[in-house]
Structure formats: structure tokens, C-alpha cells
Motif scaffolding. Structure first.
Motif, PDB file in Angstrom:
ATOM      1  N   VAL A   1      40.694  51.182  34.591  1.00  0.00           N
ATOM      2  CA  VAL A   1      39.241  51.049  34.674  1.00  0.00           C
ATOM      3  C   VAL A   1      38.688  50.825  33.272  1.00  0.00           C
ATOM      4  O   VAL A   1      39.060  51.520  32.319  1.00  0.00           O
ATOM      5  N   VAL A   2      37.830  49.816  33.137  1.00  0.00           N
ATOM      6  CA  VAL A   2      37.303  49.500  31.809  1.00  0.00           C
ATOM      7  C   VAL A   2      35.805  49.740  31.707  1.00  0.00           C
ATOM      8  O   VAL A   2      35.248  49.796  30.609  1.00  0.00           O
ATOM      9  N   PHE A   3      35.132  49.887  32.837  1.00  0.00           N
ATOM     10  CA  PHE A   3      33.678  50.024  32.783  1.00  0.00           C
ATOM     11  C   PHE A   3      33.160  50.619  34.078  1.00  0.00           C
ATOM     12  O   PHE A   3      33.677  50.324  35.154  1.00  0.00           O
TER      13      PHE A   3
ATOM     14  N   GLU B   1      29.330  51.432  35.966  1.00  0.00           N
ATOM     15  CA  GLU B   1      27.870  51.382  35.934  1.00  0.00           C
ATOM     16  C   GLU B   1      27.362  52.454  36.886  1.00  0.00           C
ATOM     17  O   GLU B   1      27.636  52.418  38.084  1.00  0.00           O
TER      18      GLU B   1
ATOM     19  N   VAL C   1      29.045  50.764  40.180  1.00  0.00           N
ATOM     20  CA  VAL C   1      30.042  49.704  40.115  1.00  0.00           C
ATOM     21  C   VAL C   1      31.186  50.193  39.233  1.00  0.00           C
ATOM     22  O   VAL C   1      30.947  50.818  38.202  1.00  0.00           O
TER      23      VAL C   1
ATOM     24  N   GLU D   1      34.723  48.801  37.335  1.00  0.00           N
ATOM     25  CA  GLU D   1      35.393  47.558  36.984  1.00  0.00           C
ATOM     26  C   GLU D   1      36.734  47.818  36.314  1.00  0.00           C
ATOM     27  O   GLU D   1      36.844  48.672  35.435  1.00  0.00           O
ATOM     28  N   SER D   2      37.725  47.041  36.725  1.00  0.00           N
ATOM     29  CA  SER D   2      38.960  46.968  35.952  1.00  0.00           C
ATOM     30  C   SER D   2      38.945  45.610  35.262  1.00  0.00           C
ATOM     31  O   SER D   2      37.932  44.916  35.268  1.00  0.00           O
ATOM     32  N   VAL D   3      40.059  45.228  34.645  1.00  0.00           N
ATOM     33  CA  VAL D   3      40.048  43.977  33.895  1.00  0.00           C
ATOM     34  C   VAL D   3      39.755  42.786  34.809  1.00  0.00           C
ATOM     35  O   VAL D   3      38.979  41.899  34.467  1.00  0.00           O
ATOM     36  N   LYS D   4      40.381  42.764  35.984  1.00  0.00           N
ATOM     37  CA  LYS D   4      40.276  41.580  36.841  1.00  0.00           C
ATOM     38  C   LYS D   4      39.605  41.864  38.178  1.00  0.00           C
ATOM     39  O   LYS D   4      39.717  41.063  39.105  1.00  0.00           O
ATOM     40  N   ALA D   5      38.938  43.015  38.309  1.00  0.00           N
ATOM     41  CA  ALA D   5      38.286  43.310  39.583  1.00  0.00           C
ATOM     42  C   ALA D   5      37.044  44.127  39.343  1.00  0.00           C
ATOM     43  O   ALA D   5      36.945  44.860  38.363  1.00  0.00           O
ATOM     44  N   ALA D   6      36.084  43.954  40.228  1.00  0.00           N
ATOM     45  CA  ALA D   6      34.878  44.776  40.191  1.00  0.00           C
ATOM     46  C   ALA D   6      34.630  45.256  41.607  1.00  0.00           C
ATOM     47  O   ALA D   6      34.720  44.474  42.547  1.00  0.00           O
TER      48      ALA D   6
ATOM     49  N   ASP E   1      32.075  47.629  44.205  1.00  0.00           N
ATOM     50  CA  ASP E   1      30.882  48.428  44.401  1.00  0.00           C
ATOM     51  C   ASP E   1      31.285  49.798  44.920  1.00  0.00           C
ATOM     52  O   ASP E   1      32.230  49.925  45.695  1.00  0.00           O
TER      53      ASP E   1
ATOM     54  N   ARG F   1      37.734  47.498  27.209  1.00  0.00           N
ATOM     55  CA  ARG F   1      37.153  48.834  27.001  1.00  0.00           C
ATOM     56  C   ARG F   1      36.400  48.921  25.679  1.00  0.00           C
ATOM     57  O   ARG F   1      35.365  49.570  25.584  1.00  0.00           O
TER      58      ARG F   1
ATOM     59  N   ARG G   1      26.442  42.784  28.911  1.00  0.00           N
ATOM     60  CA  ARG G   1      26.964  42.691  30.278  1.00  0.00           C
ATOM     61  C   ARG G   1      26.112  41.839  31.199  1.00  0.00           C
ATOM     62  O   ARG G   1      26.475  41.587  32.336  1.00  0.00           O
TER      63      ARG G   1
ATOM     64  N   THR H   1      34.577  40.356  34.457  1.00  0.00           N
ATOM     65  CA  THR H   1      33.997  40.827  35.724  1.00  0.00           C
ATOM     66  C   THR H   1      32.542  40.391  35.876  1.00  0.00           C
ATOM     67  O   THR H   1      31.977  40.532  36.950  1.00  0.00           O
TER      68      THR H   1
ATOM     69  N   ILE I   1      35.492  36.394  39.615  1.00  0.00           N
ATOM     70  CA  ILE I   1      35.731  37.771  40.058  1.00  0.00           C
ATOM     71  C   ILE I   1      34.532  38.302  40.861  1.00  0.00           C
ATOM     72  O   ILE I   1      34.660  38.784  41.966  1.00  0.00           O
ATOM     73  N   ARG I   2      33.324  38.142  40.309  1.00  0.00           N
ATOM     74  CA  ARG I   2      32.165  38.778  40.934  1.00  0.00           C
ATOM     75  C   ARG I   2      31.547  37.938  42.041  1.00  0.00           C
ATOM     76  O   ARG I   2      30.680  38.402  42.749  1.00  0.00           O
TER      77      ARG I   2
END
Lengths: 121, 522, 446
Positions: free
Chosen positions: A34-36, A38, A54, A56-61, A63, B506, C286, C311, C316-317
Motif C-alpha cells: 500500500v502506497v497511499f 485517502e 481509497v 492504493e497500491s502501486v498498480k491498483a486503487a 474504494d 510512497r 494527486r 493510480t 488504473i482508475r
């Protein structure tokens, strides 16, 4: 103290009128690093199933939906700087928010630990 | 006789990393510092004379401090960027099987033509009487696109595929508004397998996106579309051939269902390269389709652009095409740039300043003239044949999620065959790098688990395809045999090993900053 | 056919391997009645020489900027591009590579993106810059959408000094997205009170500097007015060379800076491809559109670069992405970065001084032409003159005399009622002879 689960991989730990909400250990393992995160504002109210956060990982977000209706009374501000806590301790230090439960009746529609285990098997 | 003294020609056991070099360089792989670490503020590689002193008329708004830029002399600049180029893989390096991206040969004649001063050195706002040849080139390319797609209008200005999608969907929205249905038709149907740009484009201009499920055979069925149709549906955005590399067999029925429901058919033309000269999208019932000149018509991808995304339009949408457009007045070509000159047309507005990607137009037309009607058809056939050849060469080792349809220009595999090997799609892709290939598209389309989408294009010789197949077979067998080390640490031989994307996200470092000064006294 | 390596023999063998009788079996999913039988109605293939003849004839009908005294600007500028730039961008590994989604074999692209982001951030005086958008006009549209997301408001105020085609792009996008746009009327002298148009619903004010008429503007009072109402200040530029001499938009308080980078490295190209520069305060990171390149390390601890914070993006989104943009302007970014590297701080600032000095000289010369009035008091390398009669006619007559003398404002905005204005640009490529030829021709025409 009872913990419930949703099919969207959130957990709801109920203590009195307040529920601590986060994503399950299974969810973090699927998401990867997990990188972020919200998080919602304290004081905001959500209906059950509404988008509240929300992750987020590097390649997925993904909800994160409010698993129960209610008002956000506290958020885990530490996640902003150390989102890795979700990977390390999803169902402990990696919690997202505390919600003042509006309707305890909604809990009946959630899964218990055994049912969730079957759900992810 | 030469070389008769028993010099070994094999490298022996030791790996390269066991022989570190002082510089960190590895022969032709030369490390290169950042521009800001080697440049100097006072150095410039351009000779300019200091101007005569004039009284400044900048209104007192001169910059106060330094900008912070650095410069390099010409030889240093050359070396810096040549070294950077050597850390890149391009089509000219080798087979580039990136599905959905169409990495075909980029002819250098295209580059030469785009650099003719008559095309490269003209200004979009100089008098139209001085750029009649430029307008002619745009008109001629437009004609080619209309003939190939079987449509009667095309808007040339969109800057890339996604921008073309935006222009096309705007035309649809304008047509709906013109019918007085703007308030109620706000839903756009998008199959699960679609490119991310489709839902992003629809959402950008206020449409609500509804997902159309894909059937088990990787196609969209007209019944599933009909089930979602209603007075609230504005359009469907359907890629054809689709992102699984399959031509949608029910596309004509889907188009009819949309039209019967008063809605429109937007076709994502990213994969048009499979059917150029074989079928005309206009005959299939599309209302709008963008064409990626950088995929189908060989303009270079340039490390991520620039592209160009002209959009062909059906007669129903043609009146709403955005500004600018070209009109013929007698012998003269006129670029119509303002709604007040549009006559009976009702342009919905403008999607960019000026007239579009002229540099790409010239390249695309050079390609089309070179190939001609016969060559373009042959190119489509060769692309499709090559994809199916690769599929046939790998089908006993790798799993094919949709075996019931022939592949078009790209062959899709999933990761079912990697189950229990400990090797992932990502690992497999990275191991391809060590074999001298750019990886295929991975993890797309989303409807297939661990997707690997291989598009060889028509630019490969049979020997090249054979070697590629053999290399992938070797990797596949290694994965199945449990040689996980070949994958888990790959790539071993690239200019960089796997990069830590988690760390990058990150704690984002998005520009160079000067190193902190050495410990200042407190 | 020179681009196709397969021979008929290859094709036959490959069809056999695939297990089909003929190529059309592979196209079986196309409904039979929609399959084309013969060839489309276009000419057959041609050799290089013939293609060169055809396109060469078209090119010869145009008047290249380098061949005449040339003063056309208004969003695209004729500058000299060093030979090194065009050589380097044609390196195969740059020209024929893809978006750097596989960073281990794309460090070349990624490193120059990182260098580009640093250059743009320095030039604009902003904390973060992205890896480019299509061009300045589409970038301006993206900036407005971004301001809506940041402020959760949806009303944009556009300066009357914003390039009219940029304004049209914003208005089209806003209309389609059901957002509101308030446009200030065009004021050739730049004397507008944008602060008065800001209210509690305003998400952003979009102001160009130097504006389309050439006026250099002090953005600081407007930045304060925006801040007081919770709106963002979007600063637009169409001439990036001006940043070599003028106070940066960041230093003047802009929240988002967007502009056209064509002047450095790219060339005129009849309007495209160009390169959109986009920068912002880092707290809005962001919400930014477009690709971002970031620094990291590889498995051996060596510094390397990757695309990051993806993201936000469409792949991705999907429908929740910050933009639908995918392809950006990679090779033009490279051209910009190389040219900016050759210039450096010393070269860019000198180039900017030359541009300004040349423009000042020309303005003084034109002011001496009877009937011509130079309207712009403070400018960088472009200014507005008023001519007797219709500016468009004057420009055509000048063209007939072999001088491309600028852009009639009416070409950009036919309904603005400003039919007697010409935007005149003057860069380092213009010589004293060019200026003298312009003045002489203008004297004959007006």
C-alpha cells in the motif's frame, strides 16, 4: 467486542457505539504494497455502502465503502506517512477510521469471522 | 591460422557481478549521471551574441534571481543523450510484442518527409494562401482515412487516441443535445475488457459508465447489450477487434441495437490495424472511431508520444465535427476556424488550438502512399498471420483463455499455465528482457487473469518469429520445471534490475534537488 | 513491398502451421457480407522516390518560415533549433521506443523525463511538474478540470487576454462537462479587473502572461485576490522563452502553471505536435493529470527511475481517473530537454534578452510608420499594432510582397470587433534586414 466482515473485505470491530473500520489482512495481501490512503474528514456521515476512503497500491486503487452507516469520529492520521502499516498490521495498527454507529441493525447483514474465512477461501 | 593458441571463447562460470568495474560501467553500458550533476550554470552549447543594449520594456517584471538551470557544451550534450538512448529498447532493437500498442516498423522516409521545410517549417496561423500544400496534405490524408473506414467525414485535430475518443464522444453528446435529449441520455456502456481511456473519457464529460459483461468466449453478445439499453443510454464504446484480440462477431447486431434504441456506437479504433483493407468500420455501423496514426499508420511512438487521433464520423455525427475543418472553395482550400464561418455545420467547439498533429499526418500519409491499397491489406494479413503463428507455436505450453476464436493481430494468453510454478506473469515478462525482448503487454485486458497479450505486427520475418517462439518455449519449460531463479530475480542483464516502485510511490521524488550543504554549524 | 519481411513461401508455411487453408479463415469472425472482396479504392504501393515526388510537390506549395521575413506568433514561435536536437531525437532507441512501462529497459526515456520535470519546475517556479501533456491549449483545459477537483467548485474565470483558441478549448470541455465559464472581454491593453469576477463559486482564474496581445502582466495582485476567495490562479504561457527573462509564475503566486513548450526544440510543424508543460504546487500533486516520473532504486540499490503515482491515471482508475490522457508528447519532451540543456541558464537568458531587444527595435521602427500605432507598452517578444483598415487585408497584402507580418487578431476571434489589430512576434531569427523589409512593405501597404 465483536468483529464483523464485509464481502468487500472490510472489517468492523464494534466496541459500544463505535466501530473501528479497516481492510482485512486478506485484502492487503491481494492489494500488495500500500502506497497511499485517502481518508474521510472527521465529522462526515456515510450511508452503508457509500465510498468513504481509497486505498492504493502501486498498480491498483480500491474504494473502501462504509460498512455501516454513521458519522466518522476519528481517522488514523498515521497512515498518511506510513501506509505500510496496513501491510504490516491491517487489522490492528492499520485501521482506517472509527464510525459512530447509526443503526446497529445493519450489523446483522455482515459476516462473522467464520463466514468471512469461507468467503475468501 | 589465427586463434590457435587455445584462448577460451566461453565465459566460464563466474557471473558478471563477480567482476565489478571501477566506474560501474559494463563495456558498452555506460552509467550516466543526471544533467544537473554534470551541467554548469555558466556553460552553454549555443553560440549567441549578446544583444545591443535596449531600454527594457518588461514593465519592471524582470526575473529577480537565477532560474537554477544548467547547461552542457555540444559534445557533452551529445554524449549525455546518446548514453541515455543506449538504455532504451526500441522497435529497431528487436521484436516488440506489446499487445494493443502495435509496435510496427517506423519507416525513415516518413521522418524525411515530415522534415521538408514546406511541412515542418510552416506556421499554423500564417496566411492560408501560403499553406495550400499543407491543407492539401491534410485533405488527402482525410480522404485516405475515409476510404479505408467507409465513412463520409473525419475530424483531424485530436492529438492522440484518447483525445480522439474525447472528440468523438463530444460529437455524440452534441448530437444528443441537438435532439433535445441531453438531460436524459447520460449512460455510456463500456465492456469490461475496454481500454481504461474509454470509461475515463466518458466520465470526463459527465456520462455515467455502465459495464457490459464479457462472455466466456471473450466477446460481447448483443443480448447483453440489449439488456442494458433504454432511453437513458447515449452510446456504447466498443473496441473492435477487441482487447482480447478477437473480432466481435456480433458487431453489426450491436450497432443495429444501439441505433434502434436511439443511441450511438463509438468504436475504439486502437486495433484497426488488424482489418485495414479487409473490412470497413463504416459498413459495420459505427458512428465514430478514432484512428491512432501511431499504431495503425506507423508514426513513431517516440517513448510515449506524440501520437495523433483523427476521428471518422458517420453522416449522423458529421455536422457536429469540431473546428477546425477544411472546405474546398473552387480551387482553394479553406481552413474553417470559427463557428461563424461554418455554414450549415454545427461544430460542437474546439478540442485543441491550431489544426492537429501535422507532423504525424505527413508521416502517416507517407506510409499510406508507400504501402498503397495492396500493401495495407497485405500488412493486415501478415499481422494477423504472425499473431496466429505465435499462438500456434505456444499453445501446447501456455494457456489460451479464448480458444474458440482465431486471433486477429494479437494473441492473448492467461496465467493458468503458470499455476503452482511460483512464477507470475510479471516474472515471466521480466525474464523475456534477459532474452533480448521487450515484454508483451501484461495484466491487460483485465477480464483475463495474469493476461499476456502478444502483438508481433507485420514487421517480423519468419526467422524472427521462430526465434521468439523458441525463446518463449524455453522460458515456459523452465518455469514449469521449477527454475524459479531465472524469473524471480529477472532481469539480470538489463541496465537496471527490478526497480522499487513501492518506494517511488510512497516517497515521491519527482525532480532533482541540490544535495543538502555539508553540515552547517548550529 | 519494402516494409513487409514475409515472403509468399513464408506465408504458406505459416498458414500450414496455424492449420488453416487460407488467410481468410483467420478473418472468419468478420460477417461474410462485410468482408471486402478486392482492394479499397486507393492507389497501389509506391517506391520511395515516387512518394518523395508527390509529397515534395505539396510541400513546395507552402511558404516556409525560414524563407521570408517572418513575424508570425500568437501561440507558436519561430526559433532556431540546434542541429544536435534533431539528430538525437532520431536515435532509434528514442524514436522507436514505447511509453516506459518496463523501466529496466527504458531508463533512457525515464531519465530525460526526470530531467525535463526538473527543468520545467525550475522555469515555472513550481514544486512539481509532470512529464508533459499534448500542448498548451489542451493543458489549459486539464488545468481547469484539476482546479475544479481541488476546490470542489465548477466555475472558471477566463482572462480576455487568454489566447482565443485556448479559451475555446476550455469552453468546449466545460460545456460538455456541465461546468461554468465566465469570460472577460478582450482588452488589447490588458487593462481588465479579473478580481471583480471572482466569487465563492469560482474554482480558478485563468490568465495568460504575456497575454495574447503581448502585454506582460504582474500576477501578484490577482494571486492575492484568488487566495482570498479560495480560488486557484492558473497561469498560462504560450512563449516559454519569456521565462528566461520574466519573473516566474510560481514566484508571482500561481497555483497551477501550464504552457506551450514548442519554442524550445520543437519547431513550427503547422501546429503540431507540440508539447504541453504542466506544473503545480505539490499539495495538489494527486489531482494532477498526466504521467509522472519518479526516482527510486533497483534491486542492487542503484538509482533508477520509474513512472509513478499511476493510480491517478486512466489505465488504473478508469472512470475515476484525473484525466483520460494516455499518450503524451514524449519525443517533443526530449527535443525540449536537449535544446534546454544546450542553452542552459546562460544561453536561455541570453536568448530571451535577444528576443526582447529585437522586439523593442521592431516596435520602435513600426511606430514610425505613418498610420500604424504600437499599442503594447510592456511586452516580451510580441506586441500588438493597430493598422488602418482591416488587419487581415494588410497581412494578405504583405504576404503578396513576400513578408509574413504577423497574425490578424480577427483570425483568432472574428467576432471580437477588433479587426484592425495585428499581433507581431519577433524572435532571435529575425535580422535587421527582415525588420527593414517588414517596415518597407508595411509602408507601401497602409
Amino acid at each position: 467486542m465483536t468483529t464483523y466482515f464485509t464481502k468487500d473485505h472490510e472489517y468492523v470491530r464494534v466496541e459500544g457505539d463505535v466501530a473501528t473500520v479497516g481492510i482485512t489482512d486478506y485484502a492487503q495481501s491481494q492489494l500488495g504494497d500500500v502506497v497511499f490512503v485517502e481518508l474521510p474528514g472527521v465529522g462526515k456521515s456515510y450511508k452503508q455502502g457509500a465510498e468513504a476512503a481509497v486505498v492504493e497500491s502501486v498498480k491498483a486503487a480500491s474504494d473502501v465503502y462504509a460498512p455501516i452507516s454513521g458519522e466518522v469520529v476519528e481517522v488514523n492520521a498515521a497512515l498518511a506517512d506510513t501506509p505500510a502499516m496496513i501491510n504490516e498490521d491491517a487489522e490492528g495498527k492499520g485501521w482506517f477510521m472509527k464510525i459512530k454507529i447509526a443503526d446497529k441493525g445493519e450489523l446483522a447483514g455482515l459476516m462473522d469471522a467464520a463466514a468471512y474465512k469461507a468467503h475468501t477461501a | 591460422m589465427l586463434n590457435n593458441q587455445g584462448r577460451p571463447t566461453a565465459a566460464g562460470e563466474a557471473t558478471a557481478s563477480a567482476h565489478p568495474t571501477f566506474t560501474g560501467n559494463k563495456a558498452l553500458q555506460v552509467e550516466e549521471a543526471l544533467l544537473f550533476e554534470i551541467g554548469r550554470a555558466e556553460v552553454t552549447g549555443v553560440d549567441l551574441d549578446e544583444p545591443e543594449a535596449v531600454k527594457s520594456r518588461l514593465g519592471g517584471l524582470e526575473r529577480k534571481g537565477a532560474i537554477g538551470l544548467v547547461g552542457l557544451s555540444e559534445p557533452e550534450t551529445m554524449r549525455h543523450f546518446v548514453r541515455l538512448s543506449q538504455k532504451n529498447y526500441g522497435i529497431d532493437t528487436g521484436l516488440f510484442p506489446l499487445g494493443s500498442c502495435t509496435m510496427k516498423h517506423n519507416p525513415r522516409l516518413n521522418e524525411k518527409m515530415a522534415r521538408l521545410p514546406g511541412f515542418g517549417d510552416i506556421h499554423p496561423l500564417q496566411p492560408q494562401s501560403t499553406v495550400q500544400g499543407g491543407l492539401e496534405l491534410i485533405s488527402e490524408l482525410a480522404r485516405y482515412l475515409m476510404v479505408l473506414t467507409g465513412t463520409s467525414a473525419v475530424t483531424m485535430s485530436p492529438k492522440a487516441g484518447a483525445h480522439g475518443e474525447l472528440a468523438g464522444m463530444m460529437a455524440i453528446k452534441a448530437a444528443i443535445e441537438a435532439k433535445g435529449e441531453g438531460a436524459k441520455r447520460n449512460v455510456v456502456l463500456v465492456p469490461e475488457s475496454a481500454h481504461g481511456t474509454n470509461p475515463a473519457t466518458a466520465a470526463l464529460i459527465g456520462f455515467v459508465v455502465k459495464s457490459v459483461p464479457a462472455r466466456d468466449d471473450g466477446t460481447v453478445h448483443v443480448e447483453d447489450v440489449k439488456a442494458l439499453l433504454g432511453p437513458d443510454v447515449a452510446a456504447i464504446m466498443l473496441t473492435n477487434p477487441n482487447t482480447c484480440g478477437i473480432f466481435e462477431p456480433q458487431v453489426v447486431e450491436i450497432a443495429k441495437a444501439m441505433h434502434d434504441a436511439g443511441a450511438y456506437f463509438y468504436c475504439d479504433g486502437a486495433n484497426f490495424n488488424a482489418i485495414v483493407g479487409k473490412a470497413k468500420p463504416g459498413d459495420l455501423g459505427i458512428d465514430a472511431m478514432h484512428i491512432n496514426l501511431h499504431k495503425t499508420f506507423s508514426t513513431p511512438h517516440g517513448g510515449g508520444g506524440p501520437g495523433a487521433g483523427p476521428v471518422v464520423l458517420s453522416e449522423r455525427l458529421a455536422p457536429f465535427a469540431p473546428l477546425p475543418f477544411i472546405r474546398k472553395e473552387g480551387e482553394k482550400l479553406v481552413m474553417v476556424e470559427d463557428a461563424s464561418d461554418a455554414g450549415s455545420a454545427q461544430p460542437f467547439g474546439r478540442v485543441t488550438a491550431f489544426h492537429g498533429q501535422m507532423g504525424m499526418f505527413t508521416r502517416a500519409l507517407a506510409y499510406m502512399l508507400s504501402h498503397g491499397a495492396d500493401g495495407m491489406k497485405q500488412a493486415s494479413e501478415d499481422a494477423v498471420l504472425s499473431a496466429n503463428y505465435i499462438r500456434a507455436g505456444l499453445s501446447d505450453l501456455m494457456s489460451i483463455p479464448f480458444p474458440d476464436h482465431p486471433s486477429m493481430h494479437e494473441a492473448l494468453f492467461d496465467d493458468e499455465w503458470l499455476k503452482d510454478t511460483g512464477v507470475t506473469t510479471l516474472d515471466f515478462a521480466k525474464a523475456m528482457i534477459d532474452e533480448g525482448y521487450h515484454p508483451m503487454t501484461m495484466y491487460f485486458p483485465l477480464v483475463v487473469h495474469g493476461a499476456m497479450l502478444i502483438e508481433p505486427t507485420e514487421s517480423e520475418s519468419r526467422a524472427s518469429l521462430d526465434l521468439f517462439i523458441m525463446a518463449l518455449r524455453d522460458l515456459a519449460m523452465a518455469a514449469k520445471k521449477g527454475d524459479t531463479a531465472r524469473f524471480s530475480g529477472a532481469p539480470y542483464h538489463a541496465p537496471r534490475r527490478r526497480l522499487d516502485e513501492t518506494r517511488a510511490a510512497r516517497t515521491p521524488i519527482l525532480k532533482w534537488t541540490p544535495p543538502a550543504p555539508a553540515q552547517a554549524a548550529e | 513491398m519494402r516494409y513487409l519481411p514475409l515472403t509468399d513461401q513464408d506465408r504458406k508455411a505459416m498458414l500450414a502451421k496455424v492449420g488453416v487453408a487460407d488467410i481468410d479463415a483467420l478473418f472468419a469472425d468478420i460477417p461474410a457480407d462485410k468482408r471486402l472482396k478486392g482492394l479499397v479504392d486507393l492507389p497501389r504501393h509506391k517506391g520511395e522516390a515516387e512518394v518523395e515526388r508527390i509529397l515534395g510537390r505539396m510541400a513546395a506549395k507552402n511558404v516556409p518560415a525560414s524563407s521570408v521575413p517572418f513575424f508570425v506568433g500568437a501561440g507558436a514561435y519561430k526559433h532556431h533549433v540546434p542541429a544536435t536536437v534533431d539528430h538525437l531525437i532520431q536515435r532509434s532507441e528514442f524514436l522507436t521506443s514505447y511509453t516506459p512501462y518496463q523501466p529496466e529497459i527504458a531508463q533512457g526515456t525515464l531519465q530525460y523525463l526526470f530531467e525535463f520535470q526538473t527543468q520545467v519546475s525550475l522555469l515555472t517556479g513550481m514544486e512539481v511538474a509532470n512529464a508533459s501533456l499534448y500542448d498548451g491549449s489542451t493543458g489549459t483545459g486539464e488545468a481547469v478540470l484539476m482546479a475544479h477537483r481541488v476546490t470542489r467548485r465548477n466555475k472558471a474565470v477566463l482572462s480576455g487576454g487568454l489566447h482565443p483558441q485556448y479559451a475555446e478549448v476550455v469552453k468546449t470541455l466545460s460545456h460538455m462537462a456541465s461546468d461554468t465559464v465566465v469570460s472577460a472581454p478582450a482588452k488589447p491593453l490588458g487593462d481588465e479587473d479579473l478580481a471583480a469576477l471572482i466569487d465563492d463559486q469560482t474554482s480558478c482564474v485563468v490568465v495568460q502572461n504575456p497575454d495574447v496581445f503581448g502585454n506582460v502582466r504582474d500576477l501578484r495582485p490577482l494571486a492575492k485576490a484568488c487566495e482570498a476567495k479560495g480560488a486557484l490562479l492558473i497561469a498560462v504561457f504560450t512563449e516559454v522563452v519569456s521565462l528566461g527573462l520574466l519573473e516566474s509564475p510560481g514566484a508571482m503566486g500561481a497555483d497551477i502553471v501550464v504552457g506551450e513548450g514548442q519554442s524550445v526544440g520543437v519547431g513550427l510543424n503547422f501546429g503540431g505536435p507540440y508539447v504541453g508543460l504542466f506544473a503545480a504546487k505539490s499539495k495538489y500533486l494527486r489531482q494532477m493529470p498526466g504521467r509522472l516520473c519518479g526516482e527510486t532504486v533497483d534491486a542492487e540499490g542503484k538509482r533508477g527511475f520509474v513512472l509513478t503515482l499511476s493510480t491517478r491515471e486512466q489505465h488504473i482508475r478508469r472512470d475515476k481517473a484525473t484525466s483520460n490522457i494516455c499518450t503524451n508528447s514524449g519525443l517533443c519532451v526530449l527535443a525540449f530537454t536537449i535544446h534546454m540543456t544546450l542553452l542552459g541558464e546562460a544561453g536561455l537568458t541570453r536568448l530571451a534578452r535577444i528576443n526582447h531587444a529585437n522586439a523593442v527595435k521592431l516596435a520602435d521602427m513600426l511606430a514610425g510608420v505613418k498610420g500604424v500605432e504600437v499599442l503594447t507598452k510592456s511586452f516580451f517578444n510580441e506586441f500588438t499594432i493597430r493598422v488602418p483598415g482591416k488587419a487581415a487585408d494588410v497581412i494578405e497584402k504583405l504576404a503578396a510582397k513576400g513578408v509574413l507580418g504577423g497574425v490578424p487578431y480577427s483570425r483568432l476571434a472574428p467576432k471580437a470587433g477588433l479587426d484592425d489589430l495585428i499581433l507581431v512576434a519577433n524572435t532571435e531569427v529575425n535580422t535587421d534586414e527582415d525588420r527593414a523589409a517588414f517596415v518597407a512593405a508595411l509602408k507601401e501597404v497602409v
